[in-house]
Write a protein that holds these residues in place. Structure first.
Motif, PDB file in Angstrom:
ATOM      1  N   VAL A  33       0.834  -1.235   0.000  1.00  0.00           N
ATOM      2  CA  VAL A  33       0.000   0.000   0.000  1.00  0.00           C
ATOM      3  C   VAL A  33       0.858   1.271   0.000  1.00  0.00           C
ATOM      4  CG1 VAL A  33      -1.511   1.411   1.473  1.00  0.00           C
ATOM      5  CG2 VAL A  33      -2.025  -0.989   1.117  1.00  0.00           C
ATOM      6  N   ALA A  34       0.407   2.293  -0.737  1.00  0.00           N
ATOM      7  CA  ALA A  34       1.218   3.497  -0.901  1.00  0.00           C
ATOM      8  C   ALA A  34       1.040   4.488   0.250  1.00  0.00           C
ATOM      9  CB  ALA A  34       0.906   4.154  -2.248  1.00  0.00           C
ATOM     10  N   ASP A  35       1.552   4.099   1.427  1.00  0.00           N
ATOM     11  CA  ASP A  35       1.889   5.106   2.417  1.00  0.00           C
ATOM     12  C   ASP A  35       3.301   4.800   2.894  1.00  0.00           C
ATOM     13  OD1 ASP A  35       1.694   3.160   4.517  1.00  0.00           O
ATOM     14  OD2 ASP A  35      -0.374   3.746   4.967  1.00  0.00           O
ATOM     15  N   PRO A  91     -12.803  14.520   0.278  1.00  0.00           N
ATOM     16  CA  PRO A  91     -12.179  13.656   1.287  1.00  0.00           C
ATOM     17  C   PRO A  91     -11.117  12.726   0.709  1.00  0.00           C
ATOM     18  CG  PRO A  91     -14.376  12.873   0.768  1.00  0.00           C
ATOM     19  CD  PRO A  91     -14.178  14.139  -0.023  1.00  0.00           C
ATOM     20  N   GLY A  92     -10.919  12.744  -0.614  1.00  0.00           N
ATOM     21  CA  GLY A  92      -9.866  11.896  -1.187  1.00  0.00           C
ATOM     22  C   GLY A  92      -9.802  12.061  -2.691  1.00  0.00           C
ATOM     23  N   VAL A  93      -8.691  11.652  -3.254  1.00  0.00           N
ATOM     24  CA  VAL A  93      -8.497  11.760  -4.693  1.00  0.00           C
ATOM     25  C   VAL A  93      -9.282  10.670  -5.434  1.00  0.00           C
ATOM     26  CG1 VAL A  93      -6.739  11.501  -6.499  1.00  0.00           C
ATOM     27  CG2 VAL A  93      -6.382  13.088  -4.610  1.00  0.00           C
ATOM     28  N   VAL A  94      -9.401   9.493  -4.837  1.00  0.00           N
ATOM     29  CA  VAL A  94     -10.209   8.441  -5.477  1.00  0.00           C
ATOM     30  C   VAL A  94     -11.664   8.918  -5.581  1.00  0.00           C
ATOM     31  CG1 VAL A  94     -11.060   6.075  -5.274  1.00  0.00           C
ATOM     32  CG2 VAL A  94      -8.662   6.574  -4.808  1.00  0.00           C
ATOM     33  N   THR A  95     -12.173   9.519  -4.508  1.00  0.00           N
ATOM     34  CA  THR A  95     -13.497  10.149  -4.586  1.00  0.00           C
ATOM     35  C   THR A  95     -13.506  11.136  -5.743  1.00  0.00           C
ATOM     36  OG1 THR A  95     -13.713  10.019  -2.187  1.00  0.00           O
ATOM     37  CG2 THR A  95     -15.176  11.553  -3.306  1.00  0.00           C
ATOM     38  N   VAL A 117      -1.885   1.057 -14.481  1.00  0.00           N
ATOM     39  CA  VAL A 117      -2.254   2.253 -13.724  1.00  0.00           C
ATOM     40  C   VAL A 117      -2.810   1.859 -12.356  1.00  0.00           C
ATOM     41  CG1 VAL A 117      -4.668   2.514 -14.524  1.00  0.00           C
ATOM     42  CG2 VAL A 117      -3.288   4.568 -14.049  1.00  0.00           C
ATOM     43  N   TYR A 118      -2.754   2.810 -11.444  1.00  0.00           N
ATOM     44  CA  TYR A 118      -3.330   2.687 -10.091  1.00  0.00           C
ATOM     45  C   TYR A 118      -4.728   2.042 -10.200  1.00  0.00           C
ATOM     46  CZ  TYR A 118      -5.186   4.455  -5.627  1.00  0.00           C
ATOM     47  OH  TYR A 118      -5.758   4.576  -4.395  1.00  0.00           O
ATOM     48  N   PRO A 119      -4.947   0.865  -9.574  1.00  0.00           N
ATOM     49  CA  PRO A 119      -6.142   0.071  -9.857  1.00  0.00           C
ATOM     50  C   PRO A 119      -7.486   0.818  -9.803  1.00  0.00           C
ATOM     51  CG  PRO A 119      -4.582  -1.235  -8.591  1.00  0.00           C
ATOM     52  CD  PRO A 119      -3.998   0.150  -8.671  1.00  0.00           C
ATOM     53  N   HIS A 168       3.182   9.412 -12.606  1.00  0.00           N
ATOM     54  CA  HIS A 168       2.462   8.180 -12.866  1.00  0.00           C
ATOM     55  C   HIS A 168       2.741   7.063 -11.855  1.00  0.00           C
ATOM     56  CE1 HIS A 168       1.152   4.551 -14.958  1.00  0.00           C
ATOM     57  NE2 HIS A 168       0.316   5.348 -15.584  1.00  0.00           N
ATOM     58  N   ASN A 169       1.657   6.561 -11.290  1.00  0.00           N
ATOM     59  CA  ASN A 169       1.693   5.354 -10.463  1.00  0.00           C
ATOM     60  C   ASN A 169       1.140   4.229 -11.322  1.00  0.00           C
ATOM     61  OD1 ASN A 169       1.219   3.293  -8.654  1.00  0.00           O
ATOM     62  ND2 ASN A 169      -0.268   4.396  -7.426  1.00  0.00           N
ATOM     63  N   PRO A 170       1.884   3.172 -11.654  1.00  0.00           N
ATOM     64  CA  PRO A 170       3.122   2.749 -11.003  1.00  0.00           C
ATOM     65  C   PRO A 170       4.421   2.995 -11.774  1.00  0.00           C
ATOM     66  CG  PRO A 170       2.236   0.900 -12.216  1.00  0.00           C
ATOM     67  CD  PRO A 170       1.305   2.084 -12.478  1.00  0.00           C
ATOM     68  N   SER A 196      -6.912  14.961 -14.282  1.00  0.00           N
ATOM     69  CA  SER A 196      -5.487  14.721 -14.057  1.00  0.00           C
ATOM     70  C   SER A 196      -5.208  14.497 -12.577  1.00  0.00           C
ATOM     71  CB  SER A 196      -4.683  15.914 -14.587  1.00  0.00           C
ATOM     72  OG  SER A 196      -3.310  15.642 -14.496  1.00  0.00           O
ATOM     73  N   ASP A 197      -4.906  13.254 -12.228  1.00  0.00           N
ATOM     74  CA  ASP A 197      -4.581  12.898 -10.838  1.00  0.00           C
ATOM     75  C   ASP A 197      -3.109  13.219 -10.609  1.00  0.00           C
ATOM     76  OD1 ASP A 197      -3.688  11.539  -8.579  1.00  0.00           O
ATOM     77  OD2 ASP A 197      -5.006   9.820  -8.869  1.00  0.00           O
ATOM     78  N   GLU A 198      -2.858  14.282  -9.843  1.00  0.00           N
ATOM     79  CA  GLU A 198      -1.484  14.749  -9.613  1.00  0.00           C
ATOM     80  C   GLU A 198      -1.113  14.590  -8.136  1.00  0.00           C
ATOM     81  OE1 GLU A 198      -0.863  18.474 -11.769  1.00  0.00           O
ATOM     82  OE2 GLU A 198      -1.977  17.693 -13.496  1.00  0.00           O
ATOM     83  N   ILE A 199      -1.645  13.554  -7.514  1.00  0.00           N
ATOM     84  CA  ILE A 199      -1.452  13.347  -6.071  1.00  0.00           C
ATOM     85  C   ILE A 199       0.028  13.195  -5.713  1.00  0.00           C
ATOM     86  CG2 ILE A 199      -1.712  10.821  -6.083  1.00  0.00           C
ATOM     87  CD1 ILE A 199      -3.403  11.077  -3.527  1.00  0.00           C
ATOM     88  N   HIS A 200       0.853  12.695  -6.670  1.00  0.00           N
ATOM     89  CA  HIS A 200       2.272  12.473  -6.377  1.00  0.00           C
ATOM     90  C   HIS A 200       3.162  13.647  -6.789  1.00  0.00           C
ATOM     91  CE1 HIS A 200       1.811   8.243  -5.161  1.00  0.00           C
ATOM     92  NE2 HIS A 200       0.924   8.129  -6.124  1.00  0.00           N
ATOM     93  N   CYS A 201       2.555  14.814  -7.098  1.00  0.00           N
ATOM     94  CA  CYS A 201       3.348  15.902  -7.702  1.00  0.00           C
ATOM     95  C   CYS A 201       4.411  16.479  -6.756  1.00  0.00           C
ATOM     96  CB  CYS A 201       2.444  17.004  -8.233  1.00  0.00           C
ATOM     97  SG  CYS A 201       1.514  17.876  -6.966  1.00  0.00           S
ATOM     98  N   SER A 232      -1.583  14.306   0.847  1.00  0.00           N
ATOM     99  CA  SER A 232      -1.533  13.002   1.506  1.00  0.00           C
ATOM    100  C   SER A 232      -0.293  12.173   1.216  1.00  0.00           C
ATOM    101  CB  SER A 232      -2.789  12.213   1.156  1.00  0.00           C
ATOM    102  OG  SER A 232      -3.015  12.221  -0.231  1.00  0.00           O
ATOM    103  N   LYS A 233       0.151  12.138  -0.065  1.00  0.00           N
ATOM    104  CA  LYS A 233       1.323  11.311  -0.390  1.00  0.00           C
ATOM    105  C   LYS A 233       2.599  12.006   0.059  1.00  0.00           C
ATOM    106  CE  LYS A 233      -1.137   8.240  -2.091  1.00  0.00           C
ATOM    107  NZ  LYS A 233      -1.301   6.933  -1.515  1.00  0.00           N
ATOM    108  N   THR A 234       2.742  13.282  -0.317  1.00  0.00           N
ATOM    109  CA  THR A 234       3.998  13.993  -0.066  1.00  0.00           C
ATOM    110  C   THR A 234       4.332  14.061   1.420  1.00  0.00           C
ATOM    111  OG1 THR A 234       3.505  15.336  -1.999  1.00  0.00           O
ATOM    112  CG2 THR A 234       5.209  16.161  -0.497  1.00  0.00           C
TER     113      THR A 234
END
Ligand SMILES: Cc1ncc(COP(=O)(O)O)c(C=O)c1O
Length: 383
Positions: A33-35, A91-95, A117-119, A168-170, A196-201, A232-234
């Motif tokens: 899991v990505a934490d 409350p989240g990027v998946v949402t 890609v991220y499932p 890009h994940n993964p 554009s999901d940029e959660i890992h930017c 959340s990721k950074t």
């Protein structure tokens, strides 16, 4: 000298962690899991403590200094000046990308994404009665790239929404200006909305590949783009559940908010508190983290690429390595790489879930000593 300690981390075994609970009581190092296995930055912890001391947890709206921290943080770190009105809190990027799937087009329309890609990208279309349309990214040497003719043909198949994951994940790529410009042009030609999901930017490891928000290219692409970001990721606070969409176009924003109505709750106040501290006060922590992650990433490439039958590619961003095990599996007649590594004491993510069997994803967001032990177990599993 690193002013923050990334050489150890709190003991997560037996804690509430999804990542660690899967292997409770077993000698398996969880690297799925990505934490990350690091405590949140000290300014985030201080801000949370101060907010707890206030003692009241009534309904809250994002307050001016949260907005300012996010807006200034994005301008400072990514050179993109956004307006407060463009922000939609989530409350989240998946949402966030599932809402985009509902907000754009009609049931039966296509939603495009490139694989692996991220499932949850692969599941979002079905959640809103849309069709999943995919094209594989292609490996060119050690770099994962777009197959432009295949992508163009795919989006011509009734696609209304282009779901981009950048960084890009993964595969760990940070798409460059040329690639983003081509995606923007393709969206223009086919009249697509881009999500554009940029959660890992905030986790770019290679200074030669800075993150460019696709919506920052020009006003025309901004008008058709929903950008999703989060602290959340950074800053390693994903379970505080605070994220946001940036939607410059008022009509698209209205459609998006309508798709949220009555379903998506307000963001919790501790998430907002942490977000303010993260964007405003945690630049030095982020830089120190990135030094650690960069060294970990280099070590993963060094060890994996020296092993027979497995190979990986340089990680430009994220703390995730994407490992090709196909030659190893074939040579040894093994069906599933993730199960094989788990039996040898390392818990990795199965590439099948990302749309590419034969690969595994390794999370190196952990102290270097734990990574070393995980890599040693992988080496023994391959030997
Ligand atoms: C690309 C991507 N998007 C979204 C998420 C999860 O976002 P959230 O927890 O905010 O829903 C992840 C987590 O790994 C991710 O890698």
């Amino acid at each position: 000298m690193n002013p923050f300690d990334f050489s150890t981390g709190p003991d997560r075994a037996g804690s509430d962690s999804i990542k660690w609970r899967r292997y409770a009581g077993r000698d398996v190092i969880p690297m799925w899991v990505a934490d990350m296995d690091f405590a949140a930055p000290p300014p985030v912890l201080d801000a949370l403590r101060a907010r707890l001391d206030h003692g009241v947890f009534g309904y809250a709206d994002p307050w001016p200094s949260v907005l300012e921290a996010v807006i200034e943080g994005i301008a400072r770190d990514h050179g993109w000046r956004i307006e407060p009105d463009w922000l939609v809190w989530l409350p989240g990027v998946v949402t966030g990308f599932n809402i985009a799937a509902r907000a754009v087009g009609q049931p039966g329309d296509g939603i495009f994404t490139a694989t692996p890609v991220y499932p949850p990208f692969l599941h979002a279309p079905a959640h809103s009665d849309r069709r999943l349309v995919t094209t594989p990214l292609v490996q060119n040497g050690t770099r994962w790239e777009w197959d432009w003719p295949a992508t163009e043909a795919a989006v011509a198949d009734g696609v209304r929404l282009f779901m981009l994951c950048n960084p890009h994940n993964p595969v760990g790529r940070v798409f460059d200006r040329d690639e983003l410009t081509r995606i923007a042009a393709l969206a223009e030609r086919h009249n697509l909305v881009i999500c554009s999901d940029e959660i890992h930017c905030g986790l770019v490891l290679d200074p030669a590949t800075p993150h460019i928000p696709i919506a920052a290219l020009d006003e025309s692409v901004a008008r058709r783009t929903i950008t999703l970001m989060a602290p959340s990721k950074t800053w390693n606070i994903p379970a505080l559940y605070c994220a946001f969409a940036i939607i410059p176009d008022a009509a698209l924003r209205t459609r998006y908010k309508r798709a949220m109505a009555g379903i998506v709750p307000h963001v919790n106040v501790l998430g907002l508190t942490a977000t303010e501290a993260a964007y405003r006060d945690c630049g030095p922590w982020r830089e120190a983290l990135i030094d650690t992650l960069r060294a970990n990433a280099a070590r993963v490439v060094e060890v994996i690429d020296a092993l027979p039958g497995v190979a990986t590619t340089p990680v430009e961003a994220t703390y995730l390595a994407w490992i090709d095990c196909r030659d190893f599996l074939q040579a040894r007649g093994i069906a599933n790489a993730a199960a094989h590594f788990e039996a040898h004491g390392v818990g990795l993510s199965d590439g099948k879930d990302f749309g590419l069997p034969g690969f595994v994803r390794l999370n190196f967001g952990c102290p270097p000593s734990r990574l070393e032990e995980g890599l040693a177990r992988i080496a023994r599993a391959v030997a």
